[in-house]
Scaffold this motif. Structure first.
Motif, mmCIF file in Angstrom:
data_model
loop_
_atom_site.group_PDB
_atom_site.id
_atom_site.type_symbol
_atom_site.label_atom_id
_atom_site.label_comp_id
_atom_site.label_asym_id
_atom_site.label_seq_id
_atom_site.Cartn_x
_atom_site.Cartn_y
_atom_site.Cartn_z
ATOM 1 N N GLN A 56 0.812 -1.207 0.000
ATOM 2 C CA GLN A 56 0.000 0.000 0.000
ATOM 3 C C GLN A 56 0.856 1.272 0.000
ATOM 4 O OE1 GLN A 56 -0.727 -2.709 1.798
ATOM 5 N NE2 GLN A 56 -2.624 -3.243 0.752
ATOM 6 N N LYS A 57 0.338 2.296 -0.669
ATOM 7 C CA LYS A 57 0.919 3.643 -0.608
ATOM 8 C C LYS A 57 0.066 4.464 0.354
ATOM 9 C CE LYS A 57 3.401 2.080 -3.945
ATOM 10 N NZ LYS A 57 4.741 1.536 -3.645
ATOM 11 N N MET A 58 0.693 5.366 1.094
ATOM 12 C CA MET A 58 -0.036 6.045 2.162
ATOM 13 C C MET A 58 0.176 7.551 2.124
ATOM 14 S SD MET A 58 -0.260 4.983 6.188
ATOM 15 C CE MET A 58 1.476 5.252 6.595
ATOM 16 N N LEU A 59 -0.920 8.275 2.343
ATOM 17 C CA LEU A 59 -0.908 9.731 2.465
ATOM 18 C C LEU A 59 -1.388 10.086 3.862
ATOM 19 C CD1 LEU A 59 -0.808 12.648 1.331
ATOM 20 C CD2 LEU A 59 -3.136 12.285 0.465
ATOM 21 N N LEU A 60 -0.650 10.973 4.542
ATOM 22 C CA LEU A 60 -0.992 11.401 5.897
ATOM 23 C C LEU A 60 -1.467 12.843 5.871
ATOM 24 C CD1 LEU A 60 2.133 9.969 7.786
ATOM 25 C CD2 LEU A 60 -0.042 8.820 7.290
ATOM 26 N N VAL A 61 -2.584 13.110 6.540
ATOM 27 C CA VAL A 61 -3.155 14.456 6.552
ATOM 28 C C VAL A 61 -3.517 14.847 7.984
ATOM 29 C CG1 VAL A 61 -4.953 15.981 5.659
ATOM 30 C CG2 VAL A 61 -4.133 14.075 4.247
ATOM 31 N N SER A 62 -3.038 16.016 8.397
ATOM 32 C CA SER A 62 -3.432 16.596 9.679
ATOM 33 C C SER A 62 -4.122 17.921 9.407
ATOM 34 C CB SER A 62 -2.205 16.824 10.562
ATOM 35 O OG SER A 62 -2.546 17.577 11.711
ATOM 36 N N ASN A 63 -5.230 18.167 10.102
ATOM 37 C CA ASN A 63 -5.895 19.450 9.912
ATOM 38 C C ASN A 63 -6.253 20.055 11.259
ATOM 39 O OD1 ASN A 63 -8.125 17.435 10.197
ATOM 40 N ND2 ASN A 63 -9.370 19.252 9.989
ATOM 41 N N ALA A 64 -6.373 21.341 11.290
ATOM 42 C CA ALA A 64 -6.750 22.150 12.457
ATOM 43 C C ALA A 64 -5.811 23.336 12.516
ATOM 44 C CB ALA A 64 -6.742 21.361 13.742
ATOM 45 N N GLY A 65 -5.045 23.470 13.614
ATOM 46 C CA GLY A 65 -4.189 24.642 13.766
ATOM 47 C C GLY A 65 -2.783 24.278 14.195
ATOM 48 N N ALA A 66 -2.314 24.902 15.272
ATOM 49 C CA ALA A 66 -0.943 24.694 15.737
ATOM 50 C C ALA A 66 -0.731 23.243 16.166
ATOM 51 C CB ALA A 66 -0.646 25.626 16.911
ATOM 52 N N GLY A 67 0.490 22.749 15.940
ATOM 53 C CA GLY A 67 0.832 21.399 16.367
ATOM 54 C C GLY A 67 0.577 20.328 15.338
ATOM 55 N N MET A 68 0.249 20.725 14.094
ATOM 56 C CA MET A 68 -0.093 19.721 13.084
ATOM 57 C C MET A 68 1.085 18.815 12.736
ATOM 58 S SD MET A 68 -2.773 21.602 10.488
ATOM 59 C CE MET A 68 -1.745 23.032 10.162
ATOM 60 N N GLU A 69 2.301 19.333 12.806
ATOM 61 C CA GLU A 69 3.473 18.504 12.496
ATOM 62 C C GLU A 69 3.617 17.367 13.510
ATOM 63 O OE1 GLU A 69 5.269 18.604 9.752
ATOM 64 O OE2 GLU A 69 3.919 20.203 9.098
ATOM 65 N N LYS A 70 3.279 17.630 14.763
ATOM 66 C CA LYS A 70 3.305 16.578 15.782
ATOM 67 C C LYS A 70 2.259 15.509 15.480
ATOM 68 C CE LYS A 70 6.469 18.067 18.686
ATOM 69 N NZ LYS A 70 7.677 17.268 19.019
ATOM 70 N N THR A 71 1.126 15.946 14.950
ATOM 71 C CA THR A 71 0.078 14.996 14.582
ATOM 72 C C THR A 71 0.548 14.110 13.440
ATOM 73 O OG1 THR A 71 -1.584 16.616 15.247
ATOM 74 C CG2 THR A 71 -2.344 14.781 13.900
ATOM 75 N N ILE A 72 1.197 14.697 12.450
ATOM 76 C CA ILE A 72 1.758 13.926 11.336
ATOM 77 C C ILE A 72 2.782 12.925 11.854
ATOM 78 C CG2 ILE A 72 3.268 14.060 9.319
ATOM 79 C CD1 ILE A 72 0.511 14.901 8.596
ATOM 80 N N GLU A 73 3.612 13.366 12.786
ATOM 81 C CA GLU A 73 4.635 12.485 13.364
ATOM 82 C C GLU A 73 3.995 11.263 14.008
ATOM 83 O OE1 GLU A 73 8.154 12.759 16.761
ATOM 84 O OE2 GLU A 73 7.380 14.583 15.847
ATOM 85 N N ALA A 74 2.887 11.476 14.711
ATOM 86 C CA ALA A 74 2.174 10.357 15.335
ATOM 87 C C ALA A 74 1.555 9.444 14.285
ATOM 88 C CB ALA A 74 1.099 10.886 16.283
ATOM 89 N N LEU A 75 0.999 10.017 13.226
ATOM 90 C CA LEU A 75 0.356 9.221 12.182
ATOM 91 C C LEU A 75 1.334 8.295 11.471
ATOM 92 C CD1 LEU A 75 -2.071 11.835 10.533
ATOM 93 C CD2 LEU A 75 -2.708 9.815 11.881
#
Length: 202
Positions: A56-75
């Motif tokens: 599988q190929k995977m795309l990660l998306v975080s939305n909202a406001g501050a801290g989105m890079e941390k959310t991507i890191e978790a994903l």
């Protein structure tokens, strides 16, 4: 008495297995994923040491406001190291309307990432969706988990059953002989320093 959870996980896993691409999306809650995504990650946590979904190929998306890079890191850890991550997108979505210029910029980035995902799937389709050849770090990780599963087979029985019949890697592929030798040396060194952590036989 321990009983397995009875939920939709087998159905979800089956759908992922059948898919060519996987898109994981989560709002950013306190610089992390939402509770719903965290539940999914916790249920899929075994894939961080029993890797799968290599096709599988995977795309990660975080939305909202501050801290989105941390959310991507978790994903990135949501379904282990199996899928190939072909795009990561932080998509700002506050409760107020953004300026038109910002909206256009975000839509452009969204379309670009969607195109990357589509092209990655299309690229591998002619060769049957075969995953890319593992890097040296991928191979070392495999050898490490395989070795650990033997050492703790009385405690982590599912890991032991998963790895015990694997001969060279998670899926059929060629491993460079030099990589095999280097990985073996690294593994022996690691095991030497971890020897005091090894469980004693019951």
């Amino acid at each position: 008495e321990f009983r397995p959870l009875k939920d939709d996980l087998p159905t979800i896993e089956s759908k992922i297995d059948q898919a060519d691409g996987l898109i994981l999306v989560s709002p950013c809650y306190v610089s992390n994923v939402s509770w719903l995504m965290k539940n999914f990650m916790d249920r899929m946590c075994y894939t961080n040491h029993r890797h799968r979904f290599f096709h599988q190929k995977m795309l990660l998306v975080s939305n909202a406001g501050a801290g989105m890079e941390k959310t991507i890191e978790a994903l990135r850890l949501a379904v282990g190291a199996g899928p190939e991550i072909v795009g990561e997108l932080s998509y700002l979505s506050p409760p107020w309307q953004l300026a038109e210029k910002v909206q256009r910029k975000q839509q452009k980035r969204l379309a670009k990432n969607a195109e990357h995902l589509y092209r990655a799937i299309e690229r591998d389709a002619p060769r049957g969706g075969l995953p890319k050849r593992p890097s040296f770090s991928d191979y070392v990780r495999f050898r490490f988990f395989q070795k650990i599963s033997e050492d703790v087979r009385n405690y982590l029985k599912a890991d032991y059953q998963f790895y015990k019949d694997m001969k060279s890697y998670y899926y059929p592929t060629k491993i460079n002989p030099c990589q095999r030798i280097a990985a073996s040396l690294m593994l022996k060194t690691s095991m030497f320093f971890m020897r005091d952590m090894a469980p004693s036989e019951p």
